[in-house]
Each structure stands twice: as C-alpha cells, then as structure tokens.
Design a protein around this motif. Structure first.
Motif, PDB file in Angstrom:
ATOM      1  N   ILE A  23      73.847  41.229   1.153  1.00 32.51           N
ATOM      2  CA  ILE A  23      75.152  41.753   1.579  1.00 32.51           C
ATOM      3  C   ILE A  23      76.020  42.097   0.368  1.00 32.51           C
ATOM      4  N   LEU A  24      76.286  41.102  -0.478  1.00 28.95           N
ATOM      5  CA  LEU A  24      77.248  41.302  -1.569  1.00 28.95           C
ATOM      6  C   LEU A  24      76.758  42.287  -2.623  1.00 28.95           C
ATOM      7  N   LEU A  25      75.527  42.114  -3.098  1.00 26.52           N
ATOM      8  CA  LEU A  25      75.033  42.990  -4.162  1.00 26.52           C
ATOM      9  C   LEU A  25      74.890  44.449  -3.722  1.00 26.52           C
ATOM     10  N   PRO A  26      74.332  44.748  -2.527  1.00 24.30           N
ATOM     11  CA  PRO A  26      74.347  46.149  -2.084  1.00 24.30           C
ATOM     12  C   PRO A  26      75.759  46.711  -1.979  1.00 24.30           C
ATOM     13  N   LEU A  44      73.625  52.936   2.371  1.00 20.35           N
ATOM     14  CA  LEU A  44      73.621  53.474   1.018  1.00 20.35           C
ATOM     15  C   LEU A  44      73.497  52.359  -0.012  1.00 20.35           C
ATOM     16  N   GLY A  45      74.177  51.229   0.253  1.00 17.50           N
ATOM     17  CA  GLY A  45      74.075  50.085  -0.647  1.00 17.50           C
ATOM     18  C   GLY A  45      72.646  49.578  -0.757  1.00 17.50           C
ATOM     19  N   TYR A  46      71.940  49.521   0.368  1.00 17.64           N
ATOM     20  CA  TYR A  46      70.537  49.092   0.363  1.00 17.64           C
ATOM     21  C   TYR A  46      69.668  50.100  -0.381  1.00 17.64           C
ATOM     22  N   LEU A  47      69.945  51.381  -0.192  1.00 22.45           N
ATOM     23  CA  LEU A  47      69.168  52.415  -0.869  1.00 22.45           C
ATOM     24  C   LEU A  47      69.324  52.304  -2.380  1.00 22.45           C
ATOM     25  N   LEU A  48      70.542  52.034  -2.839  1.00 19.71           N
ATOM     26  CA  LEU A  48      70.810  51.941  -4.273  1.00 19.71           C
ATOM     27  C   LEU A  48      70.258  50.655  -4.888  1.00 19.71           C
ATOM     28  N   PHE A  49      70.450  49.536  -4.187  1.00 22.01           N
ATOM     29  CA  PHE A  49      70.084  48.240  -4.758  1.00 22.01           C
ATOM     30  C   PHE A  49      68.583  47.971  -4.724  1.00 22.01           C
ATOM     31  N   PHE A  50      67.924  48.413  -3.664  1.00 23.28           N
ATOM     32  CA  PHE A  50      66.514  48.067  -3.489  1.00 23.28           C
ATOM     33  C   PHE A  50      65.551  49.178  -3.898  1.00 23.28           C
ATOM     34  N   LYS A  51      66.044  50.192  -4.608  1.00 21.09           N
ATOM     35  CA  LYS A  51      65.139  51.273  -5.004  1.00 21.09           C
ATOM     36  C   LYS A  51      64.424  50.977  -6.326  1.00 21.09           C
ATOM     37  N   ASN A  52      64.935  49.988  -7.077  1.00 15.22           N
ATOM     38  CA  ASN A  52      64.350  49.653  -8.375  1.00 15.22           C
ATOM     39  C   ASN A  52      63.965  48.176  -8.421  1.00 15.22           C
ATOM     40  N   PRO A  53      63.054  47.801  -9.342  1.00 13.78           N
ATOM     41  CA  PRO A  53      62.715  46.391  -9.523  1.00 13.78           C
ATOM     42  C   PRO A  53      63.972  45.589  -9.872  1.00 13.78           C
ATOM     43  N   PRO A  54      63.998  44.280  -9.596  1.00 15.63           N
ATOM     44  CA  PRO A  54      62.833  43.458  -9.231  1.00 15.63           C
ATOM     45  C   PRO A  54      62.490  43.469  -7.741  1.00 15.63           C
ATOM     46  N   ILE A  55      63.362  44.053  -6.887  1.00  9.79           N
ATOM     47  CA  ILE A  55      63.068  44.068  -5.444  1.00  9.79           C
ATOM     48  C   ILE A  55      63.024  45.526  -4.986  1.00  9.79           C
ATOM     49  N   ALA A  56      61.975  46.221  -5.338  1.00  4.86           N
ATOM     50  CA  ALA A  56      61.833  47.633  -4.998  1.00  4.86           C
ATOM     51  C   ALA A  56      61.144  47.757  -3.636  1.00  4.86           C
ATOM     52  N   ILE A  57      61.924  47.692  -2.574  1.00  8.64           N
ATOM     53  CA  ILE A  57      61.334  47.729  -1.224  1.00  8.64           C
ATOM     54  C   ILE A  57      61.807  48.946  -0.427  1.00  8.64           C
ATOM     55  N   THR A  58      62.503  49.876  -1.082  1.00  7.82           N
ATOM     56  CA  THR A  58      62.930  51.088  -0.389  1.00  7.82           C
ATOM     57  C   THR A  58      61.718  51.847   0.144  1.00  7.82           C
ATOM     58  N   GLY A  59      61.804  52.263   1.404  1.00  7.42           N
ATOM     59  CA  GLY A  59      60.690  52.971   2.025  1.00  7.42           C
ATOM     60  C   GLY A  59      59.771  52.075   2.830  1.00  7.42           C
ATOM     61  N   THR A  60      60.017  50.774   2.798  1.00  9.50           N
ATOM     62  CA  THR A  60      59.193  49.841   3.556  1.00  9.50           C
ATOM     63  C   THR A  60      59.918  49.415   4.834  1.00  9.50           C
ATOM     64  N   ALA A  61      59.153  48.780   5.720  1.00  4.02           N
ATOM     65  CA  ALA A  61      59.758  48.255   6.943  1.00  4.02           C
ATOM     66  C   ALA A  61      60.696  47.104   6.630  1.00  4.02           C
ATOM     67  N   ALA A  62      60.412  46.378   5.546  1.00  2.34           N
ATOM     68  CA  ALA A  62      61.215  45.206   5.186  1.00  2.34           C
ATOM     69  C   ALA A  62      62.674  45.570   4.939  1.00  2.34           C
ATOM     70  N   VAL A  63      62.924  46.676   4.234  1.00  6.14           N
ATOM     71  CA  VAL A  63      64.305  47.034   3.907  1.00  6.14           C
ATOM     72  C   VAL A  63      65.079  47.404   5.166  1.00  6.14           C
TER      73      VAL A  63
END
Length: 538
Positions: free
Chosen positions: A26-29, A391-410
């Motif tokens: 929540i906070l970081l995105p 948009l926050g999820y797209l920005l935060f999770f598109k790069n390591p260490p938690i690169a899960i953009t495009g997966t069902a998990a995100v």
C-alpha cells in the motif's frame, strides 16, 4: 533449557506480517506515484504539473465541474430516496431495499451501457420507438449516469443513519399533532445530515475518479481520470499519468480527513429494530419525495432490466428480435476470463477478510499502539483513485527486487489491498462488540493470545467475516480502475473484457458479460449468506 513459546512466536509473526504487507503493498506503491511525477531525469521538477496547469487546464476544469454537478445530483437524489424509504410501510420498504441491494451488485458503467442501448443513436427508445438519432453524450450524460449508478450505495448509507433514529421520537411528535412534512423537515432531515455529508464527499470523489463512464458516454468531454488512462495505454507516459492522478487525489485527502474523524459514526449504523411508524403518509413534501423516488427507482430498475433485454435481443431488418446468438458470440470473449475472475475474487475475499479481522483484533482488543500506523496505511486505498492505485503497482513492481508486473500475483495483491479499508473497518467494528470478560476467561484457564484469537475471536466474528467476504468478492468481480494497467491481454478478467467490447461497439456482448457478472455476484452473495447465516436489514 527455556521452553519455546510457539504461540508468542506466531503472534509476533502475524504482527510483523501486517506491518510488512501494508508498507509493501500500500504505502510504497503510493509513494512511487509521487516519485514518478515529481522527478524528471533523476531531478526534482514540477514540469509535469506545469504542463497540466497551463496546457491542459480544461481537463482540470471539466473534472471539477463534473464533480460538483454529479455530487449535487447524487446527494439530492439519495437524500430524497432514503427519506422516502425510511417512511415507507414494511412491504414497500422491503421491495425497495431488495432493488437497491440487487443493483448495488453490478459491474462498472453498467448503467452507461443501458443508457446507450436505450437512448443512443441506435437506442431502443430514441431510434427504435421515436425514430430519432440524438447526441446524448457529454457532461450531462455522464453526471446523470453517475447519479443513477451511485444511487444504491448512497441511499443505503443515509438510510443506515436514519435507522439510528428512534421511532418513538417520530411517534411522539405525531401524537403531539406534528404533520408529516414537519416531521421530515424538523426530525428526519437533521438526522440524515451526517449521512448526507458522507455521501456528498464520497460522491465527489467517485465522480472525479471515474474514467469508465466518461470513456463510454463522454463523447468529446474529457477529464483527468480518462486522460490519465490514455497517457498510460496510448502514450506510455507514466509521469504524466502520475501527475494527473495526484491532482485527482488532492480533494480525496479532504474525504480521508472526514472519514478518519467520523469512523465510529459511519460504522455504527445498524439502528433500532424497526417497528411500523404511526404516521400519515401525506403532505406536499412527502408527495414530491414519493414521485421523485419512484421515478429514480424506476429508472434504476429499467436500466438494469435493459441489460437482460439487450443480452437476449438483436436488431434484425430494422426491428428487435429475441435471440440466443449473443450468448454464442460471447463465449470466445469470456473463455478463461470467467474462471479467472472468480478465482481472483475468492482469493481477494478470503485474504482481505482475514487481514481486516487481524488488524481489528490487534487494534481494538490487543490495543497495540503501533497497530494504529497499520490501520492508517490500510485505510489509504479508500481515498486513492483506482487508476492511482493501479499505477502505483505498475511503477513499484515493474523492477527488482519484486518484479511481478504482468503476473496474476500483482493483480490479486492489488485487489486484496484495494478493498482492505472496508475489511479493516468491519474487523475493528466487530472487535468492539466482543465481550472482554470472555477473552480474560481464556487466559484465566491458561490459554494465550493465540487461543483467545482462535477459540473466541474467530467464532464471534462470523457476521463481520460474512460482510467482508461478500464485499470483497463483489468489489473484485466488478472492479476495473485499479487493475486496468496491470492485466496483460492474455489474462483479462470479465470487467476488462466487458470494457473492451463496449469500446468496440459490441453492446449486446457487453450486456451478456454484465449479466454474467451480476449473476455470479448474486450467487456468491446467496451462498455467503447461507454459509454464514443471514441477517434482516430492513
């Protein structure tokens, strides 16, 4: 050798997990959207905001004007219908509540789809019956559809406040000679003010954060929410989209402040056990409210019936004919998407309900001061526009260490934490009703905090879990804004498929998908009530 306390270890793990999850999901995105908009090429800059305030000022103006107009219409309509609902005799009230609850379970922009089917250039009424080809798009079309689509939730919210009004007050006033119109003005309306204030703020927020309705019936009328969608999808300009969402967020902060100061008032609207009011249903104000309410409820009903009508009809040789071809044509669009939507929704419902319950437990029963920070962060998605959160999820999770953009998990994580404010509030409210002496008795018998949680809190939280589960499932099944940037083409859910086919002009297929979503939500709601046990809401 000191004995290891497994219960205490589990307790610490749960507390640590709640902190970690709210910060991470929540906070970081949330922070990353600000980072993207305020930093250009690694340096602090107001370039994106300057562009919007100078070159695209019309977007800000349109957004605010639409927000004000839609809020005025929504608030006035909701107040009138809620007062009429409160004064209605039991049988009529039960019917109206049933309509409101059913229409509350609906996909986004479903009223806009019906609006097009009825009044569009080839609409059933305008073109089919009247032979007219009218332009019904633009700001007023958006405002009217937002008013209708927000009606059910707004009315139920104000009605919840009115239920806390003791019938004895009204009956006493009536015995002293007060007329119905005087009772409405002097007793009922003041009681509705708290709910009305919440409705005004929520309606404004939802109106300016809505991009689906403007996309479908806005025509040339553009707003910030819709433009931010195009900025990501068409231009790939995440910085521009971030800046637009921050401008939408600013008035939402005011809503959050109000929400924080009125949490207890908004949570405790269960009211008195209803007894029939000893009141004459007459007077000019009552008659006006009756006419307006019946017109609005009828319009709402017609728009939803139109979905069923459109799903099983098709224009042929200039006239509408019954057909099952729409169902056949829909199958390729929903293959995979339907099961995917149900699975995501079930995970969201179960996960969100459990997390919300745990937050309430540690906040209200264990009284951990640090848990107030978790509760604060957990409530942030309540005021964040859907596109902002996605948009926050797209920005935060598109790069390591938690690169899960495009997966069902995100996608699943996004929907779990987007609806967490409701679950957390229900969890806290549920904890307040648990008898502390019962919890103390567990410890007196040698039990620990985990025993109290498992043996007392969970069994006594059945009602809260039911509400959270049903809301979580329905919210996830009908969401679009927070996940529209996260779902890849091969992993679409039903709401996104519905949005695409409507954008392509395939309104009959869109109606079938809308009907499928409504039926799934109704089925799960019914199963949820059967599993957890029902409750009279009249």
């Amino acid at each position: 050798m000191k004995r290891i306390n497994i219960g205490k270890i589990i307790d610490y793990l749960i507390i640590g997990s709640l902190f970690a999850m709210t910060i991470l999901f929540i906070l970081l995105p949330f922070i990353f959207v600000f980072k993207e908009s305020f930093f250009v090429d690694g340096r602090l800059s107001l370039e994106n905001f300057t562009y919007l305030l100078t070159k695209r000022r019309i977007l800000i103006k349109n957004t605010l004007v639409l927000g004000v107009v839609s809020t005025i219409l929504s608030s006035a309509a909701s107040l009138i219908v809620s007062i009429y609902l409160y004064l209605s005799p039991k049988r009529r009230r039960s019917i109206l509540l049933a309509i409101l609850f059913i229409t509350l379970i609906s996909p986004p922009f479903v009223t806009s789809l019906s609006y097009i089917n009825l009044f569009g250039r080839r609409g059933f009424i305008t073109y089919g019956l009247l032979g007219l080809s009218l332009n019904v798009y633009g700001m007023w079309g958006i405002a009217v559809m937002q008013t209708i689509s927000h009606l059910s939730l707004n009315v139920l919210l104000i009605y919840g406040f009115l239920k806390t009004l003791s019938p004895d007050i009204i009956n006493s006033a009536r015995n002293l000679g007060a007329k119905t119109d005087n009772i409405i003005v002097d007793i009922i309306f003041p009681k509705a003010k708290a709910g009305l204030k919440a409705v005004i703020l929520l309606s404004f927020f939802r109106a300016i954060a809505d991009f689906g309705t403007p996309a479908i019936i806005g025509g040339k009328f553009n707003v910030l929410a819709l433009e931010s969608y195009f900025a990501v999808i068409a231009e790939g300009n995440l910085a521009k989209a971030s800046a637009m969402n921050i401008l939408i967020l600013i008035p939402s902060i005011l809503i959050f402040i109000f929400y924080q100061n009125n949490l207890s008032a908004m949570a405790e609207t269960s009211g008195f056990d209803r007894v029939e009011l000893e009141i004459k249903r007459n007077g000019i104000i009552y008659y006006i409210f009756s006419v307006i309410s019946l017109l609005l409820i009828s319009a709402l009903t017609v728009l939803y019936v139109t979905i069923i009508f459109s799903a099983f009809t098709r224009m042929k040789d200039g006239s509408l004919t019954f057909t099952l071809q729409n169902l056949i044509d829909t199958k390729p669009y929903i293959t995979g998407a339907m099961i995917r939507s149900i699975v995501y929704s079930l995970i969201s419902a179960v996960g969100g309900s459990i997390i919300g319950l745990l937050i309430g437990y540690y906040l209200q029963i264990r009284k951990l001061k640090a848990m107030k920070a978790v509760d604060f962060i957990a409530n942030l998605p309540y005021i964040i526009p859907g596109t902002f959160f996605g948009l926050g999820y797209l920005l935060f999770f598109k790069n390591p260490p938690i690169a899960i953009t495009g997966t069902a998990a995100v996608v699943v994580l996004n929907v779990v934490f987007k609806q967490l404010p409701f679950s957390a509030r229900v969890g806290s409210s549920q904890m307040e009703s648990i008898d502390r002496e019962t919890l103390d008795s567990v410890k007196s018998l040698g039990g620990n905090n985990m025993n109290a949680l498992y043996d007392v809190v969970l069994p006594l939280s059945k009602e809260g879990l039911k509400v959270s589960f049903i809301n979580g499932f329905t919210t996830t099944m009908t969401t679009i804004g927070s996940i529209i940037f996260l779902v890849y083409p091969g992993r679409k859910v039903l709401t996104l498929v519905m949005f695409d086919v409507i954008q392509s002009g395939k309104y009959n297929i869109g109606s079938v998908i809308a009907l499928i979503i409504i039926l799934i939500c109704l089925a799960i709601n019914a199963l949820g009530y059967m599993f957890f046990g029902g409750k009279n809401v009249s």
